[in-house]
Design a protein around this motif. Sequence first.
Motif, short mmCIF file in Angstrom:
data_model
loop_
_atom_site.label_atom_id
_atom_site.label_comp_id
_atom_site.label_asym_id
_atom_site.label_seq_id
_atom_site.Cartn_x
_atom_site.Cartn_y
_atom_site.Cartn_z
N ASP A 133 3.75 64.02 74.92
CA ASP A 133 4.49 64.98 75.73
C ASP A 133 5.90 65.19 75.19
OD1 ASP A 133 2.30 65.29 77.42
OD2 ASP A 133 3.01 63.77 78.83
N TYR B 259 8.43 52.62 70.81
CA TYR B 259 7.03 52.97 71.06
C TYR B 259 6.11 52.14 70.17
CZ TYR B 259 8.43 56.87 73.97
OH TYR B 259 8.96 57.63 74.98
N HIS C 46 12.06 61.50 85.14
CA HIS C 46 10.73 60.88 85.16
C HIS C 46 10.74 59.82 86.25
CE1 HIS C 46 10.04 62.91 81.39
NE2 HIS C 46 11.14 62.37 80.91
N ARG C 47 10.82 60.27 87.45
CA ARG C 47 11.02 59.35 88.57
C ARG C 47 9.83 58.44 88.83
NH1 ARG C 47 13.78 64.26 90.39
NH2 ARG C 47 15.99 63.76 90.49
N ASP C 48 8.63 58.90 88.53
CA ASP C 48 7.44 58.12 88.85
C ASP C 48 6.70 57.58 87.63
OD1 ASP C 48 7.80 58.60 91.62
OD2 ASP C 48 6.85 60.57 91.38
N THR C 49 6.69 58.34 86.56
CA THR C 49 5.87 57.98 85.40
C THR C 49 6.65 58.18 84.12
OG1 THR C 49 3.96 58.82 86.61
CG2 THR C 49 3.66 58.42 84.26
N PRO C 50 6.69 57.17 83.27
CA PRO C 50 7.35 57.37 81.97
C PRO C 50 6.60 58.42 81.15
CG PRO C 50 6.82 55.03 82.33
CD PRO C 50 6.18 55.81 83.43
N PRO C 51 7.32 59.19 80.34
CA PRO C 51 6.66 60.23 79.56
C PRO C 51 5.83 59.64 78.42
CG PRO C 51 8.94 60.06 78.92
CD PRO C 51 8.76 59.13 80.09
N ALA C 52 4.71 60.28 78.14
CA ALA C 52 3.89 59.89 77.00
C ALA C 52 4.53 60.43 75.72
CB ALA C 52 2.48 60.45 77.15
#
Length: 166
Positions: A85, A101, A76-82
Amino acid sequence: MKVFGIAGYSGSGKTTLIERVLPQLAARGLKVAVIKHTHHDFDIDRPGKDSWRARAAGAAAVLLASDHRSALLTEHRDTPPALDDLLAQLPPCDLVLVEGYKREAIPKLEVHRDVTAQPWLFPDDPTILAVASDIDAPEAFPRIDIDAIPQLTDFILTHAFSRPTA
């Protein structure tokens, strides 16, 4: 699959509580998954191994598999996972315990220990339904003793399974 959160500050005992509740849930015939969020970077891979080399070379994901377990390493180089997801990646199960969380809008139990000297989370989070603590919560907020594992298990099940499916 039902989802229930375990929230609290670092050192409050979230992982220990989950570790103590899991056998109770399994004894009731439930298949349970755990998602643990950490603010620290981590890596279960080892430098120099084939999977590590593939990731270092730019692979977006590497799936490690043996006869006994598998692990999907996703970058997840750019955006942390939701959280949604991550939930979608889990195999079928009855219940998912989500550690961390704390800002997610899922039903939660706050774990709070007096020794941490941290503030309570529940006043600012309407999704926290009760606290598991070694001290009474202010404002007569619902509290279960942190060592009352059967009661905590019952609470989690009651509140996870009384909500719509995630």
